[in-house]
Design a protein around this motif. Structure first.
Motif, PDB file in Angstrom:
ATOM      1  N   SER A 256       0.834  -1.206   0.000  1.00 29.99           N
ATOM      2  CA  SER A 256       0.000   0.000   0.000  1.00 29.99           C
ATOM      3  C   SER A 256       0.866   1.252   0.000  1.00 29.99           C
ATOM      4  CB  SER A 256      -0.928   0.000   1.218  1.00 29.99           C
ATOM      5  OG  SER A 256      -1.844  -1.062   1.169  1.00 29.99           O
ATOM      6  N   LEU A 257       1.927   1.245   0.786  1.00 27.65           N
ATOM      7  CA  LEU A 257       2.838   2.395   0.810  1.00 27.65           C
ATOM      8  C   LEU A 257       3.505   2.595  -0.545  1.00 27.65           C
ATOM      9  CD1 LEU A 257       4.485   1.823   4.315  1.00 27.65           C
ATOM     10  CD2 LEU A 257       2.802   3.562   3.707  1.00 27.65           C
ATOM     11  N   ILE A 258       3.867   1.497  -1.182  1.00 34.83           N
ATOM     12  CA  ILE A 258       4.485   1.598  -2.510  1.00 34.83           C
ATOM     13  C   ILE A 258       3.477   2.126  -3.522  1.00 34.83           C
ATOM     14  CG2 ILE A 258       5.502   0.249  -4.391  1.00 34.83           C
ATOM     15  CD1 ILE A 258       6.694  -1.595  -2.228  1.00 34.83           C
ATOM     16  N   HIS A 259       2.216   1.719  -3.399  1.00 39.09           N
ATOM     17  CA  HIS A 259       1.165   2.254  -4.281  1.00 39.09           C
ATOM     18  C   HIS A 259       1.034   3.767  -4.130  1.00 39.09           C
ATOM     19  CE1 HIS A 259      -0.055  -1.802  -5.261  1.00 39.09           C
ATOM     20  NE2 HIS A 259      -1.134  -1.393  -5.895  1.00 39.09           N
ATOM     21  N   ILE A 260       1.032   4.241  -2.875  1.00 40.21           N
ATOM     22  CA  ILE A 260       0.928   5.686  -2.632  1.00 40.21           C
ATOM     23  C   ILE A 260       2.107   6.403  -3.263  1.00 40.21           C
ATOM     24  CG2 ILE A 260       0.957   7.465  -0.841  1.00 40.21           C
ATOM     25  CD1 ILE A 260      -0.486   5.457   0.990  1.00 40.21           C
ATOM     26  N   TYR A 261       3.296   5.877  -3.045  1.00 38.76           N
ATOM     27  CA  TYR A 261       4.512   6.460  -3.621  1.00 38.76           C
ATOM     28  C   TYR A 261       4.417   6.505  -5.147  1.00 38.76           C
ATOM     29  CZ  TYR A 261       9.567   6.760  -4.693  1.00 38.76           C
ATOM     30  OH  TYR A 261      10.797   7.117  -5.172  1.00 38.76           O
ATOM     31  N   ALA A 262       3.873   5.436  -5.728  1.00 35.68           N
ATOM     32  CA  ALA A 262       3.803   5.338  -7.190  1.00 35.68           C
ATOM     33  C   ALA A 262       2.881   6.394  -7.793  1.00 35.68           C
ATOM     34  CB  ALA A 262       3.344   3.947  -7.602  1.00 35.68           C
ATOM     35  N   ILE A 263       1.869   6.828  -7.045  1.00 37.90           N
ATOM     36  CA  ILE A 263       0.977   7.873  -7.562  1.00 37.90           C
ATOM     37  C   ILE A 263       1.779   9.134  -7.859  1.00 37.90           C
ATOM     38  CG2 ILE A 263      -0.988   9.365  -7.011  1.00 37.90           C
ATOM     39  CD1 ILE A 263      -2.090   7.080  -5.296  1.00 37.90           C
ATOM     40  N   GLY A 264       2.713   9.464  -6.957  1.00 34.97           N
ATOM     41  CA  GLY A 264       3.559  10.622  -7.200  1.00 34.97           C
ATOM     42  C   GLY A 264       4.653  10.345  -8.214  1.00 34.97           C
ATOM     43  N   TYR A 265       5.245   9.152  -8.141  1.00 36.62           N
ATOM     44  CA  TYR A 265       6.382   8.828  -9.016  1.00 36.62           C
ATOM     45  C   TYR A 265       5.957   8.733 -10.473  1.00 36.62           C
ATOM     46  CZ  TYR A 265      10.746   6.626 -10.499  1.00 36.62           C
ATOM     47  OH  TYR A 265      11.936   6.355 -11.121  1.00 36.62           O
ATOM     48  N   MET A 266       4.788   8.154 -10.730  1.00 38.41           N
ATOM     49  CA  MET A 266       4.333   7.929 -12.101  1.00 38.41           C
ATOM     50  C   MET A 266       3.515   9.097 -12.648  1.00 38.41           C
ATOM     51  SD  MET A 266       5.662   5.041 -12.875  1.00 38.41           S
ATOM     52  CE  MET A 266       4.819   4.628 -14.409  1.00 38.41           C
TER      53      MET A 266
ATOM     54  N   SER B  66      11.375  15.507  -2.972  1.00 39.27           N
ATOM     55  CA  SER B  66      10.256  14.937  -3.706  1.00 39.27           C
ATOM     56  C   SER B  66       8.928  15.390  -3.094  1.00 39.27           C
ATOM     57  CB  SER B  66      10.353  13.414  -3.686  1.00 39.27           C
ATOM     58  OG  SER B  66      11.513  12.977  -4.363  1.00 39.27           O
ATOM     59  N   PRO B  67       7.838  15.261  -3.857  1.00 38.00           N
ATOM     60  CA  PRO B  67       6.529  15.685  -3.344  1.00 38.00           C
ATOM     61  C   PRO B  67       6.070  14.829  -2.167  1.00 38.00           C
ATOM     62  CG  PRO B  67       6.302  14.585  -5.465  1.00 38.00           C
ATOM     63  CD  PRO B  67       7.758  14.833  -5.262  1.00 38.00           C
ATOM     64  N   ALA B  68       5.043  15.327  -1.476  1.00 40.59           N
ATOM     65  CA  ALA B  68       4.583  14.691  -0.232  1.00 40.59           C
ATOM     66  C   ALA B  68       4.152  13.246  -0.442  1.00 40.59           C
ATOM     67  CB  ALA B  68       3.438  15.509   0.363  1.00 40.59           C
ATOM     68  N   LEU B  69       3.536  12.946  -1.593  1.00 42.07           N
ATOM     69  CA  LEU B  69       3.084  11.581  -1.848  1.00 42.07           C
ATOM     70  C   LEU B  69       4.247  10.595  -1.880  1.00 42.07           C
ATOM     71  CD1 LEU B  69       0.269  11.888  -4.558  1.00 42.07           C
ATOM     72  CD2 LEU B  69       0.048  11.002  -2.229  1.00 42.07           C
ATOM     73  N   MET B  70       5.423  11.066  -2.245  1.00 36.12           N
ATOM     74  CA  MET B  70       6.593  10.195  -2.278  1.00 36.12           C
ATOM     75  C   MET B  70       7.335  10.193  -0.944  1.00 36.12           C
ATOM     76  SD  MET B  70       7.959  11.160  -6.121  1.00 36.12           S
ATOM     77  CE  MET B  70       9.441  10.164  -5.998  1.00 36.12           C
ATOM     78  N   ILE B  71       7.210  11.286  -0.206  1.00 33.27           N
ATOM     79  CA  ILE B  71       7.943  11.410   1.052  1.00 33.27           C
ATOM     80  C   ILE B  71       7.249  10.663   2.187  1.00 33.27           C
ATOM     81  CG2 ILE B  71       8.594  13.058   2.843  1.00 33.27           C
ATOM     82  CD1 ILE B  71      10.465  12.941   0.446  1.00 33.27           C
ATOM     83  N   ALA B  72       5.921  10.748   2.239  1.00 34.57           N
ATOM     84  CA  ALA B  72       5.184  10.151   3.358  1.00 34.57           C
ATOM     85  C   ALA B  72       5.477   8.658   3.531  1.00 34.57           C
ATOM     86  CB  ALA B  72       3.690  10.403   3.190  1.00 34.57           C
ATOM     87  N   PRO B  73       5.450   7.849   2.453  1.00 31.31           N
ATOM     88  CA  PRO B  73       5.788   6.429   2.638  1.00 31.31           C
ATOM     89  C   PRO B  73       7.203   6.209   3.159  1.00 31.31           C
ATOM     90  CG  PRO B  73       4.665   6.763   0.538  1.00 31.31           C
ATOM     91  CD  PRO B  73       4.991   8.115   1.076  1.00 31.31           C
ATOM     92  N   LEU B  74       8.136   7.093   2.792  1.00 32.04           N
ATOM     93  CA  LEU B  74       9.506   6.955   3.285  1.00 32.04           C
ATOM     94  C   LEU B  74       9.554   7.112   4.801  1.00 32.04           C
ATOM     95  CD1 LEU B  74      11.529   9.046   0.643  1.00 32.04           C
ATOM     96  CD2 LEU B  74      11.092   6.596   0.671  1.00 32.04           C
ATOM     97  N   VAL B  75       8.794   8.077   5.321  1.00 33.03           N
ATOM     98  CA  VAL B  75       8.784   8.322   6.764  1.00 33.03           C
ATOM     99  C   VAL B  75       8.194   7.126   7.512  1.00 33.03           C
ATOM    100  CG1 VAL B  75       7.883   9.806   8.583  1.00 33.03           C
ATOM    101  CG2 VAL B  75       8.662  10.820   6.428  1.00 33.03           C
ATOM    102  N   VAL B  76       7.096   6.578   6.995  1.00 30.70           N
ATOM    103  CA  VAL B  76       6.462   5.425   7.638  1.00 30.70           C
ATOM    104  C   VAL B  76       7.398   4.225   7.624  1.00 30.70           C
ATOM    105  CG1 VAL B  76       4.532   3.811   7.528  1.00 30.70           C
ATOM    106  CG2 VAL B  76       4.147   6.232   7.059  1.00 30.70           C
ATOM    107  N   LEU B  77       8.019   3.967   6.486  1.00 27.01           N
ATOM    108  CA  LEU B  77       8.933   2.826   6.375  1.00 27.01           C
ATOM    109  C   LEU B  77      10.168   3.013   7.252  1.00 27.01           C
ATOM    110  CD1 LEU B  77       8.685   2.194   2.524  1.00 27.01           C
ATOM    111  CD2 LEU B  77       7.957   0.608   4.324  1.00 27.01           C
ATOM    112  N   ALA B  78      10.622   4.258   7.394  1.00 25.67           N
ATOM    113  CA  ALA B  78      11.775   4.512   8.265  1.00 25.67           C
ATOM    114  C   ALA B  78      11.437   4.166   9.710  1.00 25.67           C
ATOM    115  CB  ALA B  78      12.201   5.975   8.150  1.00 25.67           C
ATOM    116  N   GLY B  79      10.225   4.530  10.143  1.00 27.36           N
ATOM    117  CA  GLY B  79       9.802   4.167  11.498  1.00 27.36           C
ATOM    118  C   GLY B  79       9.770   2.663  11.681  1.00 27.36           C
TER     119      GLY B  79
END
Length: 647
Positions: free
Chosen positions: A98-108, A473-486
C-alpha cells in the motif's frame, strides 16, 4: 470471510481499472488501486487480531471457495489456508504494498500509461496473496505463475526501450527453470500421498520415505532459487531494475523475491523428514549467494543495481536461515528486510526523480542538504541493513548468524564476511549520494543505462554542476519513506533475543512450524560474543567506506575492480553461451524435433494414407465382387484348418 476479502479487494481493483482505468485517469486510478490494497491490509489486520486474541489451537482455518480440478482420484479445491505464517506474509505484502502504491501515484505522475501501471500492480498483489494463502501446492503455483507474468509486464513496462523489454523476458524465462522444479515436486508429492494439500502433506510427512522427502525438498528449492534469485538463477534480478522504481521496491522488498523463502518455510515438516544433505544444500547455496552478491555490490555505480545485488545477498541470508532450521529467523529477516529495502528503493527513486532520471552515483554527492527527508530516511535504511543496533536489521541478521554458528563455523564465518561487505557497500552508497562534493547536473534525457558524462569507456567525465538543481520529492513520495523509516527502526522489537518473553514472532509462528524450529545450543556468553563480533564487523565496513569515500583524496582507492563491477562476468558468459553453443544446441533439438519426432508422426500418417489408397481399389461397390471375396476368404480358412488337422 475476511480471508476471502484479503484476496478479493485487489482483484476487484484490477477488474475495475481494467474496465474503466483509462476513463478514470490520473490520479484517481492510482487511488482506486491503493484503496483496494489498503482494504486488503485492513482485512489482513482483522484476521491477525482475531487469531491473536483467540485460542492458539484455533489459529488455523481452511476456507474452501469451490472445487477447482475434480478429475478422477485427483481433486483440488480453490481454497485458502489461513494460519500465522500466511497472515504474516499477507500483512507485510499488503502493508508495504500500500505504501508503494501511494509512492507510485507521485512517481508515475504524467506517465501516459498511468492507469495501466496500477492495473498491473493490483494484479501482482492479488497473485502474491493467492501464492501465500493457497491451501495447496497448485493454488500456490497459480499465484507463483501470476507474479511471474506480472513481473514480466512491470519490469518491461517501458517496453519501447529494447533493454527494458529484454529485461522482462530475461526474468520470465529464468523463472521458468525454477518452475520446472516446482511442478516436479507437485508430481512427486501426489504420487507419494495422493494429495497436494499442505495439511495432507504435513499429516503424512512422517510416512514419507527419506528419498521422497529429499526429492520434494530439493525440487521445491530449485523453484525457490528461481523466484528468490539464488545461485545460479539470480541473473534476472539485477536486470529487473529496468522497471519503474516502485516496481523495484515491490518485487525486491515485500513480494515476489520472498516467495521462495516462504515456500520452504511452509513445507518445513517435509524438510524435517528429508536427508540432512537437503537443508545443508539450502544453507550453503544461501550463504554463497549472499557472499557472491555482496562482492558484486561493492563495485556497482548504478544506485538501483547496487540495491538489487544487495537484495540477492539478503535473500541468501534468509536461505541460510532456512537451511539451518531457523525458520523464525528467516521470516523475521524477511519482515525487517521488507521495511528497510522498500525504504532504500523508494529513497533511491526519490533521488533519481530529483536528478532527472540519472542513476549513476558517480554523478551524485552532497544531496543531504537539498533533500533532507529523503536523505534522513535513507540513512535509517542504511543503518538497518548494515546491522547497526538498535535498528531492525541488526536483530534479524544477528539471529541468523547465531544459528549459523551452531550449524557450522564456516557458515558463520562466510555470513560475517558478507555482513562486513554489506556495511561497506551500503555506506559507500550513502557517502557517494548524500555526502561529499556535489557532482550532479540536471538532464531530463538521462536514462537508467546511459547518462550524460558516461562515454562508454567506464570512466566518468566531468559535467558542469548547476546551482541547487535537486529538490525534495513531493509529499506523496515522502510520506511512505517516513512510515517505512519508522518500521525499519522499531521492527526489531518483534523478536528481541534477551528473554523468551520477547520472542513475539517466534510464539506467533509456532502453529505453522510443527515443532521443527532448530534449538540453539550456544551459551548466553557465546551469543553476546557473536553479537559483539557482528557489531565490530559493521563498524569495520562503515569505517572503511568512510575512510575511502570521505577522508581519502586518492581516486585510486575508489577505483572498483572490473571483475566485480561486471558481476564476475557471469552475465557475459551466459550471453555468450546462449548465443553460441546454446543456440546451436537449441537448433539441433529443433531439428531433431522436426525430423525425428514430427517426422515419425507425419510418417505414420503417410503410411496409413498409402495403405488406404491401395486398399481403396477393392472397394468397387458390386455385391457380387464382395461375395466372391467372402467365398475366397472362407476357402482360405478351410485349407488352413485342414492343413492344421493333418499336421
Amino acid at each position: 470471510m475476511t480471508a476471502v476479502l484479503i484476496c478479493a479487494f485487489p482483484l476487484a481493483g484490477f477488474i475495475t481499472l481494467a474496465a474503466f482505468g483509462r476513463r478514470i485517469g490520473e490520479p484517481l486510478a492510482g487511488w482506486v488501486a491503493t484503496g483496494a490494497l489498503g482494504m486488503s491490509f485492513l482485512m489482513a489486520s482483522v484476521t491477525f487480531l482475531n487469531f491473536l486474541y483467540g485460542d492458539v489451537a484455533d489459529r488455523r482455518e481452511v476456507v474452501t471457495l469451490f472445487s477447482w480440478v475434480p478429475v478422477g482420484d485427483f481433486s483440488v479445491d480453490a481454497a485458502l489456508l489461513v494460519d500465522p505464517l500466511s497472515v504474516t506474509m499477507a500483512l507485510f505484502i499488503t502493508g508495504v504494498g500500500s505504501l508503494i502504491h501511494i509512492y507510485a501515484i507521485g512517481y508515475m505522475h504524467g506517465d501516459s500509461d498511468f492507469s495501466r501501471f496500477f492495473i498491473y500492480l493490483n494484479l501482482f498483489a492479488f497473485s502474491m496473496l493467492v501464492l501465500v494463502l493457497g491451501d495447496n501446492l497448485l493454488m500456490t503455483f497459480l499465484g507463483w505463475e501470476g507474479v511471474g507474468v506480472c513481473s514480466y509486464l512491470l519490469i518491461s513496462f517501458w517496453f519501447s526501450d529494447e533493454a527494458n523489454a529484454t529485461a522482462g523476458k530475461k526474468a520470465f524465462i529464468t523463472n521458468r527453470v525454477g518452475d520446472w522444479g516446482f511442478m516436479l515436486a507437485m508430481f512427486v508429492a501426489f504420487s507419494a500421498i495422493g494429495s497436494i494439500r499442505y495439511l495432507d502433506l504435513f499429516g503424512h510427512a512422517s510416512s514419507l520415505s527419506t528419498t521422497t522427502a529429499t526429492a520434494i525438498t530439493l525440487l521445491l528449492f530449485l523453484g525457490a532459487a528461481g523466484k528468490s534469485a539464488q545461485l545460479p538463477l539470480y541473473i534476472w534480478l539485477p536486470d529487473a531494475m529496468a522497471g519503474p522504481t516502485p516496481v523495484s521496491a515491490l518485487i525486491h522488498a515485500a513480494t515476489m523475491v520472498t516467495a521462495g523463502v516462504y515456500l520452504l518455510v511452509r513445507v518445513n515438516p517435509v524438510i524435517a523428514m528429508a536427508d540432512p544433505l537437503a537443508p545443508q544444500v539450502i544453507a550453503w547455496v544461501g550463504v554463497l549467494t549472499a557472499l557472491f552478491a555482496a562482492t558484486i555490490a561493492v563495485a556497482q555505480n548504478d544506485i538501483k543495481k547496487a540495491l538489487a545485488y544487495s537484495t540477492i545477498s539478503q535473500l541468501g541470508y534468509m536461505m541460510l536461515a532456512v537451511g539451518t532450521g531457523a525458520y523464525v529467523a528467516a521470516i523475521f529477516h524477511m519482515v525487517t528486510h521488507a521495511f528497510f529495502k522498500a525504504l532504500l528503493f523508494l529513497g533511491s527513486g526519490s533521488v533519481i526523480h530529483a536528478l532527472g532520471g540519472d542513476q549513476d552515483m558517480r554523478r551524485y554527492g552532497g544531496l543531504r542538504a537539498l533533500m533532507p527527508v529523503t536523505s534522513g530516511t535513507f540513512i535509517v535504511g542504511w543503518l538497518a541493513i548494515a546491522g547497526v543496533p538498535p535498528f531492525s536489521g541488526f536483530w534479524s541478521k544477528d539471529e541468523i548468524l547465531v544459528y549459523a554458528w551452531d550449524s557450522s563455523r564456516l557458515l558463520w564465518g562466510l555470513g560475517l564476511v558478507t555482513a562486513i561487505l554489506t556495511a561497506y557497500y551500503m555506506s559507500r552508497q550513502v557517502f557517494m549520494t548524500f555526502y561529499g562534493t556535489a557532482r550532479y547536473e540536471i538532464n531530463s534525457s538521462h536514462s537508467s543505462d546511459h547518462g550524460a558524462g558516461d562515454h562508454g569507456d567506464g570512466q566518468l567525465h566531468e559535467s558542469p554542476v548547476h546551482e541547487s538543481p535537486a529538490h525534495e520529492s513531493p509529499a506523496l513520495m515522502i510520506a511512505p519513506l517516513v512510515v517505512l523509516a519508522g518500521a525499519a527502526i522499531f521492527a526489531g522489537a518483534l523478536n528481541l533475543p534477551f528473554t523468551k518473553g520477547l520472542h513475539y514472532l517466534g510464539r506467533w509462528l509456532e502453529p505453522s512450524l510443527f515443532g521443527n524450529e532448530a534449538h540453539l545450543v550456544s551459551s548466553a556468553g557465546t551469543k553476546w560474543l557473536l553479537a559483539g563480533l557482528a557489531i565490530a564487523g559493521a563498524t569495520i565496513g562503515i569505517g572503511t567506506a568512510a575512510w575511502v569515500y570521505l577522508r581519502s583524496k586518492s581516486e585510486k582507492l575508489r577505483g572498483e575492480i572490473g571483475v566485480l563491477a561486471n558481476g564476475w562476468y557471469v552475465d557475459d558468459f551466459v550471453t555468450e553461451f546462449v548465443g553460441g553453443p546454446g543456440r546451436k544446441a537449441f537448433d539441433y533439438v529443433a531439428a531433431f524435433d522436426h525430423h525425428v519426432v514430427d517426422g515419425a508422426v507425419v510418417g505414420a500418417g503417410k503410411v496409413v494414407r498409402f495403405v488406404g489408397q491401395r486398399l481403396r481399389v477393392i472397394q468397387t461397390g458390386f455385391v457380387r465382387f464382395y461375395a466372391a471375396l467372402v467365398a475366397l476368404g472362407a476357402l482360405v480358412l478351410l485349407i488352413w484348418f485342414v492343413l492344421r488337422a493333418t499336421a
